[in-house]
Design a protein around this motif. Structure first.
Motif, PDB file in Angstrom:
ATOM      1  N   SER A  36       2.544  -0.725  20.958  1.00 26.69           N
ATOM      2  CA  SER A  36       2.815  -1.767  20.253  1.00 26.69           C
ATOM      3  C   SER A  36       2.897  -2.409  18.705  1.00 26.69           C
ATOM      4  N   GLN A  37       3.112  -3.755  18.855  1.00 25.35           N
ATOM      5  CA  GLN A  37       3.564  -4.543  17.743  1.00 25.35           C
ATOM      6  C   GLN A  37       2.089  -4.592  16.919  1.00 25.35           C
ATOM      7  N   GLN A  38       1.760  -5.414  15.666  1.00 31.03           N
ATOM      8  CA  GLN A  38       0.895  -5.717  14.926  1.00 31.03           C
ATOM      9  C   GLN A  38       1.015  -6.489  14.409  1.00 31.03           C
ATOM     10  N   SER A  39       0.612  -7.816  13.281  1.00 34.09           N
ATOM     11  CA  SER A  39       0.862  -8.266  11.524  1.00 34.09           C
ATOM     12  C   SER A  39       1.173  -6.482  10.742  1.00 34.09           C
ATOM     13  N   GLN A  40       2.261  -6.902  10.148  1.00 37.43           N
ATOM     14  CA  GLN A  40       1.622  -5.926   9.260  1.00 37.43           C
ATOM     15  C   GLN A  40       1.145  -6.361   7.664  1.00 37.43           C
TER      16      GLN A  40
ATOM     17  N   SER B 119       3.219  -1.247  10.631  1.00 40.23           N
ATOM     18  CA  SER B 119       3.359  -2.882  11.896  1.00 40.23           C
ATOM     19  C   SER B 119       3.390  -2.671  13.663  1.00 40.23           C
ATOM     20  N   ASN B 120       3.461  -1.059  13.692  1.00 43.28           N
ATOM     21  CA  ASN B 120       3.345  -0.138  15.257  1.00 43.28           C
ATOM     22  C   ASN B 120       2.723  -0.135  14.858  1.00 43.28           C
TER      23      ASN B 120
END
Length: 393
Positions: free
Chosen positions: A289-293, A306-307
């Motif tokens: 999944s992705q997320q805010s860096q 970020s991942n």
């Protein structure tokens, strides 16, 4: 019977109350529907005094007219109390005549006490003729009807339940005794934690609940200690800047231990042979999944947060042969998800294949072992795995 108004007699043999008094008497009862309240009022008027046959005939006729008028006006007001009272203020001030029951002549000697104030011995003596001439079924039915008409509906239903069979009353008594004993003992930290998690409470919310009964709910510090028992041992967890991993063998051992603690009552009903052949079935897989860096820099400049790529397992079922001992109620819920490894990495086909091979190699090295719960109950558990990425065991 206590009357709200007896000022204007309708004759020497009648007392008079206002319709407003009767309506208020009806509304005071904790009944669900308007019809139930009207029926209660009719029963109340008919059973409050010892009327003779002629008086009962007259009173029933008056009650019938009153009920008919009341229902029409109630429906006309669209069942709205304020609207009904405003539109029928004059009608409510009208009167309703109730026959007067002649008072018995006073006799010499000590005045008799009300039945409720008598001792048990005198109560038995006073009811001996009634008990000897009237069957038990009639007495029970009369008691149920009397409780119902006086507004004690729960007591009436309880009496009906306990009289269904000879052993029913004993079961109700035992259940009530257990309930009283349970209220005197404190909730265990294990059960309090279960309630805390199931209700999704915050610490502040739990403290508010606990303030209602501090003797029953344990303090929050005990819940924190109990929560720590739910985690795998710290020695089995490895954390770096870009990854966190728990030893798979330790994770499964911990999962089985917690299940045996939770299911100790169910396991006590199994034979030694069954306890020696338990099987715990899991599913496992991996996903990204992705997320805010975040702005925080890492030691390795090529690394990024970020991942996220994670592999995890979920226990599905504990069984013994064809007998299911425990079934996961929500197998897709994150509540039962147990992470194996979490990494800051972007999901790719190569990374997925690498993770599958890595976890599979860990699974091949796993060993089944004997477990003993807090009560000293011994059980052997076999682990069975289902790979949701490849659809294979």
């Amino acid at each position: 019977m206590d009357y709200h108004k007896t000022g204007i007699p309708g004759g020497s043999n009648y007392k008079v109350v206002t319709r407003e008094y009767l309506f208020n008497k009806m509304q005071q009862q904790e009944l669900h529907t308007f019809d139930e309240k009207v029926d209660y009022l009719a029963n109340y008027l008919l059973t409050s005094d010892n009327f003779n046959e002629e008086q009962l005939k007259v009173l029933k006729h008056k009650i019938s007219h009153f009920k008919s008028d009341l229902k029409k006006k109630w429906l006309k007001a669209n069942r709205i109390l304020d609207k009904f009272i405003t539109a029928n203020a004059t009608w409510l001030q009208g009167t309703f005549e109730i026959p007067i029951v002649p008072l018995p002549q006073k006799r010499a000697g000590r005045p008799s006490k009300p039945f409720d104030e008598l001792s048990d011995r005198n109560k038995r003596k006073k009811t001996s003729d009634l008990r000897s001439t009237v069957s038990q079924g009639v007495l029970v039915h009369a008691a149920k009807t009397s409780l119902e008409t006086s507004g004690h509906r729960h007591a009436s239903r309880l009496l009906s339940e306990v009289m269904k069979s000879p052993k029913r009353a004993e079961k109700y008594k035992q259940a009530y005794s257990k309930c009283l004993q349970a209220s005197d003992t404190q909730l265990s930290p294990f059960k309090a934690l279960s309630m805390f998690v199931e209700a999704d409470l915050s610490r502040k919310q739990y403290e508010i609940v606990r303030n209602s009964n501090k003797k029953y709910y344990p303090c929050y510090s005990l819940i924190q200690k109990e929560k720590i028992k739910c985690y795998p041992p710290k020695s089995s967890i490895t954390v770096t800047e870009t990854a966190a991993e728990v030893n798979l063998q330790d994770l499964l051992n911990h999962t089985v231990t917690r299940l045996l603690t939770y299911l100790k009552e169910n396991l006590s009903n199994l034979t030694e042979e069954q306890l020696g052949s338990l099987e715990l079935i899991y599913k496992w897989g991996c996903d990204g999944s992705q997320q805010s860096q975040f702005k925080q820099k890492m030691q390795n400049e090529d690394s990024t947060d970020s991942n996220i790529f994670q592999s995890c397992l979920v226990p599905l079922q504990l069984k013994c042969g064809n007998k299911i001992v425990w079934q996961n109620p929500t197998p897709s819920s994150p509540r039962y998800c147990r992470p194996i490894r979490i990494r800051f990495a972007k999901e790719t086909a190569d990374l997925t294949n690498e993770e599958i091979e890595y976890i599979s190699s860990k699974i091949d090295l796993l060993e089944n072992r004997q477990f003993i719960n807090d009560d000293g109950l011994s059980a052997n558990v076999k682990h069975t795995y289902f790979d949701i990425n490849n659809g294979r065991c």
